[in-house]
Scaffold this active site. Structure first.
Site, short mmCIF file in Angstrom:
data_model
loop_
_atom_site.label_atom_id
_atom_site.label_comp_id
_atom_site.label_asym_id
_atom_site.label_seq_id
_atom_site.Cartn_x
_atom_site.Cartn_y
_atom_site.Cartn_z
N TYR A 82 0.77 -0.96 -0.05
CA TYR A 82 -0.01 0.00 0.02
C TYR A 82 0.97 1.26 -0.12
O TYR A 82 0.56 2.25 -0.71
CB TYR A 82 -0.98 0.03 1.25
CG TYR A 82 -2.06 1.14 0.90
CD1 TYR A 82 -3.19 0.99 0.51
CD2 TYR A 82 -1.53 2.41 1.61
CE1 TYR A 82 -4.01 1.89 0.26
CE2 TYR A 82 -2.55 3.42 1.44
CZ TYR A 82 -3.87 3.06 0.96
OH TYR A 82 -4.68 4.24 0.66
N PHE A 134 -8.22 21.68 -24.42
CA PHE A 134 -8.38 20.32 -24.71
C PHE A 134 -9.56 19.73 -23.85
O PHE A 134 -9.80 20.70 -22.82
CB PHE A 134 -7.14 19.54 -24.21
CG PHE A 134 -7.50 17.73 -24.50
CD1 PHE A 134 -7.58 17.55 -25.93
CD2 PHE A 134 -7.84 17.21 -23.59
CE1 PHE A 134 -7.98 16.36 -26.11
CE2 PHE A 134 -8.11 15.70 -23.75
CZ PHE A 134 -8.30 15.36 -25.12
N THR A 135 -10.35 19.03 -24.16
CA THR A 135 -11.71 18.70 -23.44
C THR A 135 -11.61 18.64 -22.26
O THR A 135 -12.30 19.18 -21.34
CB THR A 135 -12.37 17.59 -24.43
OG1 THR A 135 -11.37 16.47 -24.25
CG2 THR A 135 -12.86 17.70 -25.58
N ASP A 225 1.33 20.44 -20.33
CA ASP A 225 0.46 19.33 -20.48
C ASP A 225 1.63 18.34 -21.26
O ASP A 225 1.71 18.68 -22.44
CB ASP A 225 -0.84 19.56 -21.45
CG ASP A 225 -1.53 18.30 -21.63
OD1 ASP A 225 -0.91 16.97 -21.57
OD2 ASP A 225 -2.60 18.23 -21.77
N LYS A 268 -0.16 7.71 -23.53
CA LYS A 268 0.24 8.22 -24.77
C LYS A 268 1.81 8.26 -24.95
O LYS A 268 2.43 6.77 -25.12
CB LYS A 268 -0.11 9.55 -25.28
CG LYS A 268 -1.44 9.88 -25.39
CD LYS A 268 -2.40 9.96 -24.28
CE LYS A 268 -3.68 10.50 -24.37
NZ LYS A 268 -4.66 10.46 -23.42
N ARG A 392 -13.54 15.12 -33.96
CA ARG A 392 -13.20 16.46 -33.03
C ARG A 392 -13.41 17.53 -33.79
O ARG A 392 -12.62 18.31 -34.46
CB ARG A 392 -11.17 16.23 -33.17
CG ARG A 392 -10.71 15.14 -32.62
CD ARG A 392 -10.60 14.89 -31.15
NE ARG A 392 -11.65 15.03 -30.52
CZ ARG A 392 -11.66 14.89 -28.97
NH1 ARG A 392 -10.58 14.85 -28.47
NH2 ARG A 392 -12.71 14.66 -28.36
N PHE A 459 -19.32 14.23 -26.29
CA PHE A 459 -19.07 13.51 -27.31
C PHE A 459 -18.83 11.93 -26.82
O PHE A 459 -19.11 11.29 -27.88
CB PHE A 459 -17.63 14.12 -28.08
CG PHE A 459 -16.47 14.21 -27.20
CD1 PHE A 459 -16.82 15.29 -26.22
CD2 PHE A 459 -15.58 13.06 -26.93
CE1 PHE A 459 -15.54 15.42 -25.28
CE2 PHE A 459 -14.60 13.29 -25.78
CZ PHE A 459 -14.73 14.55 -25.10
C1 P70 Z 1 -7.15 11.27 -26.71
C2 P70 Z 1 -7.02 11.14 -25.24
C3 P70 Z 1 -6.23 12.49 -23.45
C4 P70 Z 1 -5.67 13.77 -23.09
C5 P70 Z 1 -4.90 14.45 -23.89
C6 P70 Z 1 -4.25 15.67 -23.75
C7 P70 Z 1 -3.46 16.70 -24.40
C8 P70 Z 1 -4.84 15.35 -21.24
C9 P70 Z 1 -5.63 14.16 -21.69
C10 P70 Z 1 -6.40 13.38 -20.70
C11 P70 Z 1 -8.25 10.54 -24.39
C12 P70 Z 1 -9.61 11.42 -24.76
C13 P70 Z 1 -9.80 12.24 -23.67
C14 P70 Z 1 -10.89 13.23 -23.88
C15 P70 Z 1 -11.42 13.10 -25.39
C16 P70 Z 1 -11.27 12.05 -26.09
C17 P70 Z 1 -10.20 11.35 -25.97
N1 P70 Z 1 -6.53 12.42 -24.69
N2 P70 Z 1 -4.26 16.02 -22.05
O1 P70 Z 1 -7.69 10.29 -27.33
O2 P70 Z 1 -5.81 12.29 -20.39
O3 P70 Z 1 -7.26 10.52 -21.18
O4 P70 Z 1 -5.24 10.03 -19.50
O5 P70 Z 1 -7.39 11.49 -18.87
O6 P70 Z 1 -4.65 14.06 -25.39
O7 P70 Z 1 -6.66 12.36 -27.32
P1 P70 Z 1 -6.28 11.12 -19.82
#
Ligand code: P70
Length: 474
Positions: A82, A134-135, A225, A268, A392, A459
């Site tokens: 742990y 970013f989303t 990021d 990634k 996107r 989405f």
């Molecule tokens: C993608 C994935 C994640 C991501 C990222 C950047 C530049 C943070 C994150 C979050 C997964 C994804 C996420 C949201 C919408 C669609 C797809 N991107 N910053 O496919 O990381 O997913 O580990 O929480 O690209 O691009 P995590």
């Protein structure tokens, strides 16, 4: 190029994967009739398809990487204590060495890190400037009471502009924002490498140096990021004067040195299937993060990850910065881009690090943005061949927090995202041929209507139906 000490002529020779394949996973082929049923049941949303019904999965490069034999061996060395797991210390050492930050907390994935950082750094009413939204990043900033402001250069919003560093911050926009709201109201500057929503477009070293200088002058912190920062380093090595002879690892280290810390979706660049981390230099900031991590993720020496996952991640970090790996990874993405460009399929140029982005506006000029052209293209591609891609565009952009109207981004894109070390060049040929087949019949294709819309990150789970039955094709 570190592995290539030869003449320019030698540099133009073909690249190949710096690995051979030891284990294979069969792919399932489906018929068009089966895919018709599957996509209808999925509400024309590729996130809602079962992976078993997918042939080549280009939904994302996130968590879809193939691990190496060394990483799998590391999985067997998981110390599942742990507290104080040995694997945590390996991970900490890898991040300290290659990214250069002093303190680290693991998180279950990137958005776990975004959540903690946003909570610590943002007060209600603050502004967070960044190089395109970013989303998940923007949502966590908003949930913490902040407002995201886009300060990326204008060229990033133009899919045809050939600027070599389309991820750069526009220093005039950032300067004007600081003037307008005052440095005290800026929570921090949020800078992403190879900007995802812009098409995987890099930031130059010169740009981050200038952003750093501006931040220091105003006493504003800068966070990265780091999700695809290794791929960003490749573009600096290739395109920015003075970096051709430096390794990816050296460039990455220098880039990170200009920021106060970074958050990471390790799914990634870092070559694992799950994981993330948050790393900072300042002791007081670390104190806060380490405390909050136990509330939301887990103890500060595992942060939501198993010991074995941290070991695979520590090894993945080392492998991810190897020059041959990055060159072949981006080489494969470019190979697909070149096939599509030769066939005059509209894509975002220059081709970025992790994906090909089809320009759905030019692909389907007759489908208005409110009828989801990029979502339509993703479902048509699936129907044609079983290839899964991701919208996107307007669906991803969500609604304006104040007016409630759709955000209407200039970029309306369908992303063909390439997992690392997973598919072959022949798979890329098949993908290109399918895109061409869908392009050939584009005039007969109609758009979609949204029938279900979740409140957050719509989405992922939204459902659609066809506006009009498309012409049946053979
Ligand atoms: C993608 C994935 C994640 C991501 C990222 C950047 C530049 C943070 C994150 C979050 C997964 C994804 C996420 C949201 C919408 C669609 C797809 N991107 N910053 O496919 O990381 O997913 O580990 O929480 O690209 O691009 P995590």
């Amino acid at each position: 190029m570190s592995t290539d000490d030869g003449t320019p002529a030698q540099r133009t020779r073909s690249w190949a994967e710096p690995f051979k394949i030891k284990m294979v996973e069969p792919l399932k082929m489906t018929t068009r009739a089966e895919r018709e049923v599957a996509i209808r049941e999925a509400g024309y949303n590729t996130f809602l398809l079962r992976s078993e019904d997918v042939y080549i999965d280009l939904l994302t490069d996130s968590g879809t990487n193939a691990m190496s034999d060394r990483q799998w061996a590391g999985m067997m060395l998981g110390d599942e204590a742990y507290a104080g797991s040995r694997n945590f210390y390996h991970l900490e050492a890898a991040v300290q060495e290659l990214y250069g930050y002093r303190h680290l907390v693991p998180t279950h994935q990137g958005r776990g890190a975004e959540h903690i950082l946003s909570k610590i750094m943002i007060s209600p009413g603050d502004v967070v400037p960044g190089n395109m939204y970013f989303t998940t990043t923007r949502l966590h900033q908003e949930l913490a009471g902040g407002t995201f402001v886009d300060v990326i250069i204008d060229e990033a919003h133009d899919p045809e502009h050939l600027h070599p560093f389309k991820g750069n911050v526009d220093l005039d926009k950032l300067g004007a924002l600081i003037e307008r709201v005052g440095a005290g109201q800026i929570a921090y500057v949020s800078l992403a490498g190879t900007v995802n929503m812009a098409g995987g477009q890099p930031v130059s070293m010169a740009n981050i140096r200038s952003v750093r200088e501006l931040c220091v002058r105003h006493g504003i912190r800068l966070f990265l990021d780091a999700t695809r920062l290794v791929e960003n380093a490749f573009f600096i090595q290739e395109r920015e004067p003075g970096f051709a002879e430096q390794s990816i690892a050296q460039i990455l280290h220098e880039f990170c040195s200009y920021a106060d810390g970074a958050w990471m979706s390790a799914k990634k660049d870092n070559l694992v299937n799950i994981g993330g981390w948050l790393a900072v230099n300042a002791d007081d900031l670390f104190e806060g993060l380490r405390n909050l991590i136990v509330v939301y993720e887990g103890l500060h020496t595992y942060g939501g990850l198993a010991g074995r996952d941290m070991e695979a991640l520590a090894i993945g970090i080392e492998e991810s910065v190897q020059d041959d790996h990055v060159r072949s990874r981006i080489g494969q993405v470019r190979y697909l881009g070149e096939l599509l460009t030769d066939w005059e399929i509209p894509i975002v140029q220059p081709v970025g690090g992790h994906a090909i982005f089809l320009d759905a506006r030019r692909f389907y000029p007759h489908i208005p943005q409110d009828e989801f052209p990029a979502q339509t293209l993703a479902s048509e591609l699936y129907l044609d061949s079983g290839i899964r891609s991701m919208e996107r565009g307007i669906a991803s952009a969500g609604r304006d927090a104040t007016s409630g109207d759709h955000n209407r981004p200039k970029l309306e894109l369908t992303r063909l995202t390439i997992p690392r070390r997973v598919y072959t060049q022949a798979h890329m040929d098949v993908v290109a041929e399918s895109v061409k087949a869908v392009h050939d019949v584009r005039a007969a294709t109609r758009g979609l209507r949204m029938t279900y819309e979740p409140k957050y990150l719509r989405f992922f789970q939204a459902r659609f139906e066809r506006l009009q039955a498309n012409a049946v094709r053979g």
